[in-house]
Design a protein around this motif. Structure first.
Motif, PDB file in Angstrom:
ATOM      1  N   HIS A  13      62.262  82.786  55.676  1.00 35.10           N
ATOM      2  CA  HIS A  13      61.598  82.884  56.965  1.00 35.10           C
ATOM      3  C   HIS A  13      62.052  81.829  57.956  1.00 35.10           C
ATOM      4  CE1 HIS A  13      59.007  85.882  55.261  1.00 35.10           C
ATOM      5  NE2 HIS A  13      58.600  85.052  54.319  1.00 35.10           N
ATOM      6  N   HIS A  14      62.870  80.913  57.530  1.00 37.22           N
ATOM      7  CA  HIS A  14      63.313  79.842  58.423  1.00 37.22           C
ATOM      8  C   HIS A  14      64.804  79.993  58.675  1.00 37.22           C
ATOM      9  CE1 HIS A  14      59.422  77.950  57.900  1.00 37.22           C
ATOM     10  NE2 HIS A  14      59.568  78.083  56.601  1.00 37.22           N
ATOM     11  N   GLU A 100      69.022  88.589  60.417  1.00 33.16           N
ATOM     12  CA  GLU A 100      68.416  88.557  59.090  1.00 33.16           C
ATOM     13  C   GLU A 100      67.415  89.700  58.930  1.00 33.16           C
ATOM     14  OE1 GLU A 100      65.449  85.589  56.551  1.00 33.16           O
ATOM     15  OE2 GLU A 100      65.660  85.399  58.719  1.00 33.16           O
ATOM     16  N   GLU A 101      66.592  89.897  59.960  1.00 34.48           N
ATOM     17  CA  GLU A 101      65.586  90.955  59.911  1.00 34.48           C
ATOM     18  C   GLU A 101      66.228  92.339  59.905  1.00 34.48           C
ATOM     19  OE1 GLU A 101      61.964  92.452  62.793  1.00 34.48           O
ATOM     20  OE2 GLU A 101      62.298  90.288  62.575  1.00 34.48           O
ATOM     21  N   MET A 102      67.303  92.501  60.663  1.00 30.16           N
ATOM     22  CA  MET A 102      68.027  93.776  60.658  1.00 30.16           C
ATOM     23  C   MET A 102      68.569  94.067  59.257  1.00 30.16           C
ATOM     24  SD  MET A 102      70.303  93.669  64.107  1.00 30.16           S
ATOM     25  CE  MET A 102      69.636  93.117  65.667  1.00 30.16           C
ATOM     26  N   TYR A 103      69.154  93.042  58.650  1.00 35.17           N
ATOM     27  CA  TYR A 103      69.712  93.198  57.306  1.00 35.17           C
ATOM     28  C   TYR A 103      68.635  93.660  56.340  1.00 35.17           C
ATOM     29  CZ  TYR A 103      72.621  92.064  53.221  1.00 35.17           C
ATOM     30  OH  TYR A 103      73.360  92.128  52.066  1.00 35.17           O
ATOM     31  N   LEU A 106      67.642  97.295  56.918  1.00 36.55           N
ATOM     32  CA  LEU A 106      68.671  98.246  56.503  1.00 36.55           C
ATOM     33  C   LEU A 106      68.842  98.287  54.986  1.00 36.55           C
ATOM     34  CD1 LEU A 106      71.293  97.347  59.236  1.00 36.55           C
ATOM     35  CD2 LEU A 106      70.002  99.484  59.092  1.00 36.55           C
ATOM     36  N   ALA A 107      68.477  97.218  54.312  1.00 37.10           N
ATOM     37  CA  ALA A 107      68.626  97.142  52.852  1.00 37.10           C
ATOM     38  C   ALA A 107      67.269  97.193  52.158  1.00 37.10           C
ATOM     39  CB  ALA A 107      69.364  95.867  52.475  1.00 37.10           C
ATOM     40  N   ALA A 108      66.316  97.914  52.762  1.00 40.99           N
ATOM     41  CA  ALA A 108      64.950  97.944  52.240  1.00 40.99           C
ATOM     42  C   ALA A 108      64.857  98.598  50.864  1.00 40.99           C
ATOM     43  CB  ALA A 108      64.028  98.654  53.225  1.00 40.99           C
ATOM     44  N   THR A 109      65.735  99.551  50.579  1.00 40.69           N
ATOM     45  CA  THR A 109      65.757 100.206  49.267  1.00 40.69           C
ATOM     46  C   THR A 109      67.165 100.096  48.699  1.00 40.69           C
ATOM     47  OG1 THR A 109      66.427 102.392  50.079  1.00 40.69           O
ATOM     48  CG2 THR A 109      64.051 101.869  50.119  1.00 40.69           C
ATOM     49  N   ILE A 133      71.353  83.288  65.579  1.00 37.07           N
ATOM     50  CA  ILE A 133      70.108  83.844  65.062  1.00 37.07           C
ATOM     51  C   ILE A 133      69.979  85.336  65.350  1.00 37.07           C
ATOM     52  CG2 ILE A 133      67.587  83.765  65.229  1.00 37.07           C
ATOM     53  CD1 ILE A 133      67.870  80.768  65.865  1.00 37.07           C
ATOM     54  N   ALA A 134      70.203  85.746  66.606  1.00 41.63           N
ATOM     55  CA  ALA A 134      69.880  87.117  67.009  1.00 41.63           C
ATOM     56  C   ALA A 134      70.780  87.567  68.149  1.00 41.63           C
ATOM     57  CB  ALA A 134      68.417  87.193  67.454  1.00 41.63           C
TER      58      ALA A 134
END
Length: 259
Positions: A13-14, A100-103, A106-109, A133-134
């Motif tokens: 988260h950091h 990081e959040e996009m990754y 996209l890799a949730a499963t 970062i974004a």
């Protein structure tokens, strides 16, 4: 750099956490050119712009930054659009969403992770997260920050048009300095992005060397170098297109703006 599993991102988260596990990708040792004079910081500030700030502009951001040039990257689209499982189902994110959040999304499963590794999208997110970062949207960036750039390279004609239009609509700053907007039209795929990233670096080093010839440390002297660039850049671009792009048939556009 070998692929990293989605698990290495989950729970991070950091910003310092995930950037510490994502070493900045390297670029070939021939970059920058051996003839280039590396200056830290560089005399010129460069902006590189594509649609979603994840492929073409990020490749250029990485290459120029690794070569020691001052650079920031942007997108001009309304959202960050990534290839999905079909042309009708792109994966869409808001600008400012961490790579990081996009990754992770996209890799949730395991099935999604395997698919987006195969089509290369996870690799783009991983590279982005290793650099910053974004994704940033050009039009939403403050005028005070945009005005710091001396040269802006757009990687598509419609993006070039969007950047020029945006600069012309902004309230001018007190300094009212030149911004050189250049288009190096590039297909939006990783292979072409790598090629054009290197070509962009060659061009940026030419411009940097012209501007830095008079550098002696003071702001006034640095401004003299930038004034020389205003006079010389049309002929530099003409020669660059003839000499460097004989085997790369793309269109180079140029517009001098002030902000």
């Amino acid at each position: 750099m070998p692929p990293i599993s989605a698990k290495r991102f989950h729970g991070s988260h950091h910003n310092n956490d995930y950037r510490s596990i994502l070493p900045r990708p390297s670029t070939p040792p021939i970059i920058p050119p051996s003839s280039a004079r590396k200056i830290q910081p560089s005399t010129l500030s460069f902006g590189v712009v594509c649609s979603s700030n994840i492929n073409r502009s990020m490749e250029a951001h990485l290459v120029l930054g690794n070569a020691g040039l001052t650079v920031e990257s942007y997108g001009t689209g309304t959202t960050v659009r990534l290839p999905g499982r079909s042309a009708m189902e792109p994966r869409v994110f808001k600008f400012g969403t961490p790579y990081e959040e996009m990754y992770n999304s996209l890799a949730a499963t395991p099935d999604d992770e395997a698919y987006f590794l195969r089509n290369g999208v996870l690799q783009l997110c991983r590279r982005g997260a290793a650099v910053k970062i974004a994704p940033q949207r050009w039009q939403d960036t403050s005028t005070s920050f945009i005005s710091l750039h001396d040269v802006v390279i757009a990687f598509e004609e419609r993006i070039f048009d969007a950047v020029v239009e945006d600069l012309q609509m902004r309230e001018p700053t007190e300094d009212f300095q030149p911004i050189h907007v250049i288009c190096l039209d590039t297909k939006d795929n990783p292979h072409e992005a790598k090629i054009q990233g290197r070509i962009a670096l060659e061009l940026c080093w030419l411009l940097e060397n012209v501007a830095s010839e008079k550098v002696g440390g003071s702001k006034d002297v640095m401004d003299m170098g930038k004034e020389v660039l205003v006079a010389e850049i049309p002929s530099i671009l003409e020669a660059f297109q003839k000499e460097r792009m004989a085997h790369t048939p793309i269109k180079v556009l140029y517009q001098l703006c002030y902000l």
